[in-house]
Scaffold this active site. Sequence first.
Site, PDB file in Angstrom:
ATOM      1  N   GLY A  14     -32.515 -29.615  46.138  1.00  0.00           N
ATOM      2  CA  GLY A  14     -33.469 -29.894  46.982  1.00  0.00           C
ATOM      3  C   GLY A  14     -34.790 -30.198  46.364  1.00  0.00           C
ATOM      4  N   ARG A  44     -36.638 -19.752  51.205  1.00  0.00           N
ATOM      5  CA  ARG A  44     -36.420 -18.427  51.409  1.00  0.00           C
ATOM      6  C   ARG A  44     -37.907 -17.563  51.329  1.00  0.00           C
ATOM      7  NH1 ARG A  44     -31.341 -16.058  48.811  1.00  0.00           N
ATOM      8  NH2 ARG A  44     -32.392 -16.744  46.727  1.00  0.00           N
ATOM      9  N   GLU A 128     -21.394 -36.528  50.425  1.00  0.00           N
ATOM     10  CA  GLU A 128     -20.889 -37.131  49.143  1.00  0.00           C
ATOM     11  C   GLU A 128     -21.267 -36.280  47.996  1.00  0.00           C
ATOM     12  OE1 GLU A 128     -19.254 -39.120  46.652  1.00  0.00           O
ATOM     13  OE2 GLU A 128     -19.622 -40.559  48.292  1.00  0.00           O
ATOM     14  N   LYS A 204     -13.602 -28.347  46.081  1.00  0.00           N
ATOM     15  CA  LYS A 204     -13.308 -29.892  45.798  1.00  0.00           C
ATOM     16  C   LYS A 204     -12.255 -30.357  45.976  1.00  0.00           C
ATOM     17  CE  LYS A 204     -17.491 -29.619  42.654  1.00  0.00           C
ATOM     18  NZ  LYS A 204     -17.827 -29.437  41.217  1.00  0.00           N
TER      19      LYS A 204
HETATM   20  N1  LIG Z   1     -26.780 -28.001  41.159  1.00  0.00           N
HETATM   21  C1  LIG Z   1     -25.891 -29.004  41.030  1.00  0.00           C
HETATM   22  O1  LIG Z   1     -25.749 -29.435  40.296  1.00  0.00           O
HETATM   23  C2  LIG Z   1     -24.889 -29.102  42.459  1.00  0.00           C
HETATM   24  C3  LIG Z   1     -23.902 -30.283  42.308  1.00  0.00           C
HETATM   25  C4  LIG Z   1     -23.237 -30.347  43.344  1.00  0.00           C
HETATM   26  C5  LIG Z   1     -23.441 -29.902  44.533  1.00  0.00           C
HETATM   27  N2  LIG Z   1     -24.409 -28.699  44.801  1.00  0.00           N
HETATM   28  C6  LIG Z   1     -24.598 -28.165  46.013  1.00  0.00           C
HETATM   29  O2  LIG Z   1     -25.859 -28.108  46.440  1.00  0.00           O
HETATM   30  C7  LIG Z   1     -26.134 -26.899  47.083  1.00  0.00           C
HETATM   31  C8  LIG Z   1     -27.588 -26.454  46.543  1.00  0.00           C
HETATM   32  O3  LIG Z   1     -27.450 -26.240  45.265  1.00  0.00           O
HETATM   33  P1  LIG Z   1     -28.457 -25.713  43.973  1.00  0.00           P
HETATM   34  O4  LIG Z   1     -27.920 -25.944  42.973  1.00  0.00           O
HETATM   35  O5  LIG Z   1     -29.738 -26.635  44.472  1.00  0.00           O
HETATM   36  O6  LIG Z   1     -28.609 -24.161  44.271  1.00  0.00           O
HETATM   37  P2  LIG Z   1     -29.992 -23.220  44.190  1.00  0.00           P
HETATM   38  O7  LIG Z   1     -29.778 -21.829  44.077  1.00  0.00           O
HETATM   39  O8  LIG Z   1     -30.822 -24.045  43.145  1.00  0.00           O
HETATM   40  O9  LIG Z   1     -31.048 -23.807  45.633  1.00  0.00           O
HETATM   41  C9  LIG Z   1     -30.765 -23.207  46.799  1.00  0.00           C
HETATM   42  C10 LIG Z   1     -32.015 -22.787  47.493  1.00  0.00           C
HETATM   43  O10 LIG Z   1     -31.838 -22.543  49.024  1.00  0.00           O
HETATM   44  C11 LIG Z   1     -33.015 -21.413  48.998  1.00  0.00           C
HETATM   45  N3  LIG Z   1     -32.466 -20.485  50.068  1.00  0.00           N
HETATM   46  C12 LIG Z   1     -31.440 -19.610  50.247  1.00  0.00           C
HETATM   47  N4  LIG Z   1     -31.319 -19.088  51.456  1.00  0.00           N
HETATM   48  C13 LIG Z   1     -32.085 -20.059  52.219  1.00  0.00           C
HETATM   49  C14 LIG Z   1     -32.401 -19.921  53.704  1.00  0.00           C
HETATM   50  N5  LIG Z   1     -31.916 -19.007  54.413  1.00  0.00           N
HETATM   51  N6  LIG Z   1     -33.475 -20.634  53.811  1.00  0.00           N
HETATM   52  C15 LIG Z   1     -34.080 -21.687  53.151  1.00  0.00           C
HETATM   53  N7  LIG Z   1     -33.707 -21.544  51.917  1.00  0.00           N
HETATM   54  C16 LIG Z   1     -32.830 -20.901  51.469  1.00  0.00           C
HETATM   55  C17 LIG Z   1     -32.734 -20.674  47.679  1.00  0.00           C
HETATM   56  O11 LIG Z   1     -33.937 -19.658  47.547  1.00  0.00           O
HETATM   57  C18 LIG Z   1     -32.679 -21.756  46.479  1.00  0.00           C
HETATM   58  O12 LIG Z   1     -33.926 -22.114  46.230  1.00  0.00           O
HETATM   59  C19 LIG Z   1     -25.007 -25.888  46.828  1.00  0.00           C
HETATM   60  O13 LIG Z   1     -24.037 -26.331  48.283  1.00  0.00           O
HETATM   61  C20 LIG Z   1     -24.201 -26.498  45.811  1.00  0.00           C
HETATM   62  O14 LIG Z   1     -22.883 -26.240  45.915  1.00  0.00           O
HETATM   63  C21 LIG Z   1     -25.056 -28.565  43.525  1.00  0.00           C
HETATM   64  N1  LIG Z   2     -20.579 -25.573  39.039  1.00  0.00           N
HETATM   65  C1  LIG Z   2     -20.515 -27.118  39.094  1.00  0.00           C
HETATM   66  C2  LIG Z   2     -21.491 -28.093  39.503  1.00  0.00           C
HETATM   67  C3  LIG Z   2     -21.521 -28.055  41.167  1.00  0.00           C
HETATM   68  O1  LIG Z   2     -20.452 -28.496  41.911  1.00  0.00           O
HETATM   69  C4  LIG Z   2     -19.790 -27.737  37.847  1.00  0.00           C
HETATM   70  O2  LIG Z   2     -19.695 -27.328  36.876  1.00  0.00           O
HETATM   71  O3  LIG Z   2     -19.336 -28.846  37.979  1.00  0.00           O
HETATM   72 NA    NA Z   3     -19.727 -37.517  44.821  1.00  0.00          NA
END
Ligand SMILES: NC(=O)c1ccc[n+]([C@@H]2O[C@H](COP(=O)([O-])OP(=O)(O)OC[C@H]3O[C@@H](n4cnc5c(N)ncnc54)[C@H](O)[C@@H]3O)[C@@H](O)[C@H]2O)c1
Ligand SMILES: N[C@@H](CCO)C(=O)O
Ligand code: NA
Length: 430
Positions: A14, A44, A128, A204
């Site tokens: 985000g 949050r 995506e 995935k």
């Molecule tokens: N980090 C990666 O490399 C990556 C890669 C591909 C996909 N994703 C996907 O992206 C999504 C986010 O991942 P991330 O790594 O940013 O996770 P993250 O834990 O860093 O961020 C999630 C955020 O959501 C907040 N949150 C939780 N509940 C909430 C609510 N009710 N309202 C508002 N905010 C709330 C948390 O406080 C946290 O800051 C996940 O679905 C993950 O699978 C992440």
């Molecule tokens: N945890 C995952 C990233 C988010 O899908 C990985 O290691 O590829």
């Molecule tokens: Na992709």
Amino acid sequence: MALKVALLGCGVVGSQVVRLLHEQADDLTARVGAPLELAGVAVRRLGRRRDADVDPALLTTDAEALVTRDDVDIVVEVIGGIEPARSLILSALNSGKSVVTANKALLAEDGATVHAAARANNADLYFEAAVAGAIPLIRPLRESLAGDHVDRVLGIVNGTTNYILDKMDSSGASFSDALEEAQALGYAEADPTADVEGFDAAAKAAILAGIAFHSRVTAADVHREGITEITAADVASAKDMGYVIKLLAICSRSEDGRSFGVRVHPAMIPRTHPLAGVREAYNAVFVEAQSAGRLMFYGAGAGGAPTASAVLGDIVAVARNILAGTRGPEESTYADLVVHPVGETVTRYHVSLDVADKPGVLARVADMFAKQDVSIQTVRQEGLGADAQLVLVTHRATDAALSATIEGLRELDIVRDVVSVMRVEGDDAP
Ligand SMILES: NC(=O)c1ccc[n+]([C@@H]2O[C@H](COP(=O)([O-])OP(=O)(O)OC[C@H]3O[C@@H](n4cnc5c(N)ncnc54)[C@H](O)[C@@H]3O)[C@@H](O)[C@H]2O)c1
Ligand SMILES: N[C@@H](CCO)C(=O)O
Ligand code: NA
């Protein structure tokens, strides 16, 4: 008139979405044909220090109110997990907003519900970032290959486990040492279960199979094995034979085309295979289509900025659709193929046995394979006397036949231990 974006979650992904929306504002405006404006960011807790430079006036803890606000056009969900993400996405779609999400867990567990809501409300649902982060894979499968016939999708879709296996291969480290290193570097979470047990890759794989085969697939349909049992000895033995061990996601159509299999498990692949060269935390996916042939997609499967790149691409696509009064492709499940049980999977196997070193042992072991109609390609003995090991590689056989063979071997008095059983993939050997 500006299009308004509501962001749900301001964590790793985000905060990078916020940064890109700011930094690229002028280009995005030119590409979309209207400015993209952040309408609000649901978090949050207020007052927490975050990486993103967000106007505090935009922050709210009331995500539900944000997604249903009249002035919001696009909702971006990067909270993750099933709830409250699902309820928020449904509220957004039911209020006529288009949704962009990175949430593989939700799409793999209950994609049917969110896709149905998108269809019912004539709204877009783009995802995506949910599979292999920055790597364009969903759009090529949904759009570029919409005129082709996909037979197989095979690849490395989890960076954490690829990093661990790569370390084990390059340094001879044990699984736990390699995991510790991955955690120290921030690749693996404190609780690494989702990655090392294959849950992340299985989600995935379910999403990829559903799109590739135009059928509904959930995480529960995926045969899943993780990498926690892989030993340094397995890695060394694979290396000796010219193989490397990778955690693969494999979605493949059956020969008669009426069903398909979806599985995630460690497998040996030849060191000459392009996937063998995928090092560290990178991802790579092969798509095999009847007319296109073999396509390979490679890149960063995770990380804040790469994942946000995919999210931004979706935001632009959705914004263009809104301005054009149209919408993108919806879920396609018309083929309605069945997922066949893992027992029907046909592949080759590498089997390592601790055996007594005396005349007739090899014959009795070979006989057990023959009984199940599993043909042996190579066999070799390592060690002598009490340390004797037999290493066999089979020709193609069904998982069911191989399992029955292993059960039979375990009952032989001359087999002291079945040390390891691993599938061999990625060669065209019979
Ligand atoms: N980090 C990666 O490399 C990556 C890669 C591909 C996909 N994703 C996907 O992206 C999504 C986010 O991942 P991330 O790594 O940013 O996770 P993250 O834990 O860093 O961020 C999630 C955020 O959501 C907040 N949150 C939780 N509940 C909430 C609510 N009710 N309202 C508002 N905010 C709330 C948390 O406080 C946290 O800051 C996940 O679905 C993950 O699978 C992440
Ligand atoms: N945890 C995952 C990233 C988010 O899908 C990985 O290691 O590829
Ligand atoms: Na992709």
